[in-house]
Design a protein around this motif. Structure first.
Motif, PDB file in Angstrom:
ATOM      1  N   GLY A  16       0.810  -1.214   0.000  1.00 43.54           N
ATOM      2  CA  GLY A  16       0.000   0.000   0.000  1.00 43.54           C
ATOM      3  C   GLY A  16       0.843   1.263   0.000  1.00 43.54           C
ATOM      4  N   TYR A  17       1.943   1.239   0.733  1.00 38.75           N
ATOM      5  CA  TYR A  17       2.875   2.370   0.746  1.00 38.75           C
ATOM      6  C   TYR A  17       3.387   2.646  -0.668  1.00 38.75           C
ATOM      7  CZ  TYR A  17       7.540   4.458   1.133  1.00 38.75           C
ATOM      8  OH  TYR A  17       8.655   5.217   0.942  1.00 38.75           O
ATOM      9  N   GLU A  28      -1.649  10.024   1.871  1.00 36.29           N
ATOM     10  CA  GLU A  28      -1.783   8.602   2.174  1.00 36.29           C
ATOM     11  C   GLU A  28      -0.440   7.997   2.561  1.00 36.29           C
ATOM     12  OE1 GLU A  28      -3.233   4.373   0.307  1.00 36.29           O
ATOM     13  OE2 GLU A  28      -4.089   6.207  -0.528  1.00 36.29           O
ATOM     14  N   VAL A  29       0.623   8.384   1.846  1.00 33.22           N
ATOM     15  CA  VAL A  29       1.962   7.895   2.195  1.00 33.22           C
ATOM     16  C   VAL A  29       2.276   8.231   3.641  1.00 33.22           C
ATOM     17  CG1 VAL A  29       4.434   8.241   1.780  1.00 33.22           C
ATOM     18  CG2 VAL A  29       2.882   7.940  -0.154  1.00 33.22           C
ATOM     19  N   LEU A  30       2.060   9.486   4.027  1.00 31.19           N
ATOM     20  CA  LEU A  30       2.383   9.909   5.389  1.00 31.19           C
ATOM     21  C   LEU A  30       1.522   9.200   6.427  1.00 31.19           C
ATOM     22  CD1 LEU A  30       2.979  13.719   4.835  1.00 31.19           C
ATOM     23  CD2 LEU A  30       4.683  11.919   5.125  1.00 31.19           C
ATOM     24  N   SER A  31       0.310   8.822   6.078  1.00 34.61           N
ATOM     25  CA  SER A  31      -0.556   8.120   7.033  1.00 34.61           C
ATOM     26  C   SER A  31      -0.020   6.731   7.366  1.00 34.61           C
ATOM     27  CB  SER A  31      -1.986   8.022   6.494  1.00 34.61           C
ATOM     28  OG  SER A  31      -2.077   7.053   5.460  1.00 34.61           O
ATOM     29  N   ASP A  32       0.911   6.222   6.560  1.00 33.34           N
ATOM     30  CA  ASP A  32       1.510   4.914   6.818  1.00 33.34           C
ATOM     31  C   ASP A  32       2.598   4.959   7.891  1.00 33.34           C
ATOM     32  OD1 ASP A  32      -0.055   3.686   4.833  1.00 33.34           O
ATOM     33  OD2 ASP A  32       1.418   4.133   3.280  1.00 33.34           O
ATOM     34  N   PHE A  33       3.064   6.173   8.253  1.00 33.49           N
ATOM     35  CA  PHE A  33       4.209   6.328   9.151  1.00 33.49           C
ATOM     36  C   PHE A  33       3.785   6.794  10.534  1.00 33.49           C
ATOM     37  CE2 PHE A  33       6.074   6.664   4.960  1.00 33.49           C
ATOM     38  CZ  PHE A  33       7.264   5.982   5.084  1.00 33.49           C
ATOM     39  N   SER A  34       4.575   6.406  11.534  1.00 33.41           N
ATOM     40  CA  SER A  34       4.390   6.935  12.887  1.00 33.41           C
ATOM     41  C   SER A  34       4.913   8.372  12.921  1.00 33.41           C
ATOM     42  CB  SER A  34       5.135   6.080  13.915  1.00 33.41           C
ATOM     43  OG  SER A  34       6.530   6.250  13.788  1.00 33.41           O
ATOM     44  N   GLY A  35       4.485   9.133  13.900  1.00 35.38           N
ATOM     45  CA  GLY A  35       4.868  10.534  13.996  1.00 35.38           C
ATOM     46  C   GLY A  35       6.352  10.774  14.180  1.00 35.38           C
ATOM     47  N   ASP A  36       7.049   9.807  14.751  1.00 32.43           N
ATOM     48  CA  ASP A  36       8.482   9.981  14.999  1.00 32.43           C
ATOM     49  C   ASP A  36       9.335   9.083  14.095  1.00 32.43           C
ATOM     50  OD1 ASP A  36       7.748   7.580  16.135  1.00 32.43           O
ATOM     51  OD2 ASP A  36       8.793   7.912  18.027  1.00 32.43           O
ATOM     52  N   GLY A  49      10.580  12.301  11.591  1.00 31.94           N
ATOM     53  CA  GLY A  49       9.262  12.901  11.785  1.00 31.94           C
ATOM     54  C   GLY A  49       8.502  13.142  10.493  1.00 31.94           C
ATOM     55  N   LEU A  50       7.204  13.339  10.640  1.00 30.75           N
ATOM     56  CA  LEU A  50       6.319  13.506   9.491  1.00 30.75           C
ATOM     57  C   LEU A  50       6.561  14.810   8.736  1.00 30.75           C
ATOM     58  CD1 LEU A  50       2.993  12.098  10.968  1.00 30.75           C
ATOM     59  CD2 LEU A  50       4.585  10.975   9.395  1.00 30.75           C
ATOM     60  N   PHE A 103      13.866  -1.700   3.840  1.00 28.31           N
ATOM     61  CA  PHE A 103      13.654  -2.342   5.127  1.00 28.31           C
ATOM     62  C   PHE A 103      12.720  -1.472   5.962  1.00 28.31           C
ATOM     63  CE2 PHE A 103      17.566  -3.630   3.262  1.00 28.31           C
ATOM     64  CZ  PHE A 103      17.574  -5.001   3.428  1.00 28.31           C
ATOM     65  N   PHE A 104      11.709  -2.089   6.537  1.00 27.52           N
ATOM     66  CA  PHE A 104      10.681  -1.402   7.299  1.00 27.52           C
ATOM     67  C   PHE A 104      10.560  -2.017   8.689  1.00 27.52           C
ATOM     68  CE2 PHE A 104       9.537  -1.329   2.860  1.00 27.52           C
ATOM     69  CZ  PHE A 104       9.003  -0.076   2.628  1.00 27.52           C
ATOM     70  N   SER A 105      10.375  -1.177   9.695  1.00 23.81           N
ATOM     71  CA  SER A 105      10.000  -1.623  11.039  1.00 23.81           C
ATOM     72  C   SER A 105       8.669  -0.976  11.370  1.00 23.81           C
ATOM     73  CB  SER A 105      11.043  -1.207  12.076  1.00 23.81           C
ATOM     74  OG  SER A 105      12.260  -1.869  11.833  1.00 23.81           O
ATOM     75  N   PHE A 106       7.783  -1.730  11.996  1.00 25.23           N
ATOM     76  CA  PHE A 106       6.431  -1.273  12.310  1.00 25.23           C
ATOM     77  C   PHE A 106       6.201  -1.248  13.811  1.00 25.23           C
ATOM     78  CE2 PHE A 106       6.129  -2.740   8.006  1.00 25.23           C
ATOM     79  CZ  PHE A 106       5.163  -1.952   7.411  1.00 25.23           C
ATOM     80  N   ASP A 107       5.349  -0.315  14.260  1.00 26.79           N
ATOM     81  CA  ASP A 107       4.933  -0.300  15.662  1.00 26.79           C
ATOM     82  C   ASP A 107       3.704  -1.198  15.830  1.00 26.79           C
ATOM     83  OD1 ASP A 107       2.717   1.195  14.776  1.00 26.79           O
ATOM     84  OD2 ASP A 107       3.485   3.087  15.573  1.00 26.79           O
ATOM     85  N   SER A 108       3.185  -1.297  17.043  1.00 23.70           N
ATOM     86  CA  SER A 108       2.059  -2.181  17.320  1.00 23.70           C
ATOM     87  C   SER A 108       0.773  -1.719  16.642  1.00 23.70           C
ATOM     88  CB  SER A 108       1.844  -2.317  18.829  1.00 23.70           C
ATOM     89  OG  SER A 108       1.564  -1.045  19.379  1.00 23.70           O
ATOM     90  N   ALA A 109       0.709  -0.447  16.219  1.00 22.31           N
ATOM     91  CA  ALA A 109      -0.463   0.069  15.510  1.00 22.31           C
ATOM     92  C   ALA A 109      -0.363  -0.157  14.004  1.00 22.31           C
ATOM     93  CB  ALA A 109      -0.635   1.558  15.809  1.00 22.31           C
ATOM     94  N   GLY A 110       0.734  -0.768  13.545  1.00 23.42           N
ATOM     95  CA  GLY A 110       0.893  -1.041  12.123  1.00 23.42           C
ATOM     96  C   GLY A 110       1.430   0.121  11.325  1.00 23.42           C
ATOM     97  N   ARG A 111       2.044   1.097  12.002  1.00 22.42           N
ATOM     98  CA  ARG A 111       2.645   2.245  11.309  1.00 22.42           C
ATOM     99  C   ARG A 111       4.151   2.052  11.219  1.00 22.42           C
ATOM    100  NH1 ARG A 111      -1.140   7.192  11.363  1.00 22.42           N
ATOM    101  NH2 ARG A 111      -3.009   6.051  11.843  1.00 22.42           N
TER     102      ARG A 111
END
Length: 124
Positions: A16-17, A28-36, A49-50, A103-111
């Motif tokens: 999706g990214y 939409e791209v930015l909605s895939d990322f965590s704030g930090d 950061g965003l 390479f991607f790392s995700f948080d528990s919210a899927g961001r």
């Protein structure tokens, strides 16, 4: 080997990214990322950061219209490694295609909390 629900969700998030990037849908791209988020790519200082990521995608990114084609993804825990090709236009008017590994790392919210991309180009 079958995918777990988490593996399927993370694969879909990475796809999706890239789909949003190819549509140039920065929101939409930015909605895939965590704030930090921490984003690294060759030739740029690390982006944190965003706000910095928005500035990159709307300003300093050298790629214009193009298409990402994912060849493979490997998921382990909350991490995804992706390999593929990008082909398209450059903002300077040129056109190119190149392989990449991301390479991607995700948080528990899927961001996405960390994202690093490498390109298959002659260097050394």
């Amino acid at each position: 080997m079958s995918n777990t629900p988490l593996q399927t969700r993370l694969r879909q998030a990475v796809q999706g990214y890239y789909d949003a990037l190819d549509r140039n849908d920065v929101d939409e791209v930015l909605s895939d990322f965590s704030g930090d988020v921490l984003y690294r790519r060759p030739g740029y200082d690390p982006i944190v950061g965003l706000k910095g990521l928005r500035e990159y995608y709307t300003g300093s990114r050298k790629l214009a219209a193009g298409r990402h084609v994912l060849r493979a993804m490997v998921v382990e825990d909350n991490n995804v490694a992706a390999h593929g090709m990008w082909e398209g236009d450059l903002k300077d008017g040129g056109r190119t295609s190149m392989g990449f590994a991301a390479f991607f790392s995700f948080d528990s919210a899927g961001r996405i909390t960390e994202h690093t991309t490498y390109f298959f180009t002659p260097a050394v």
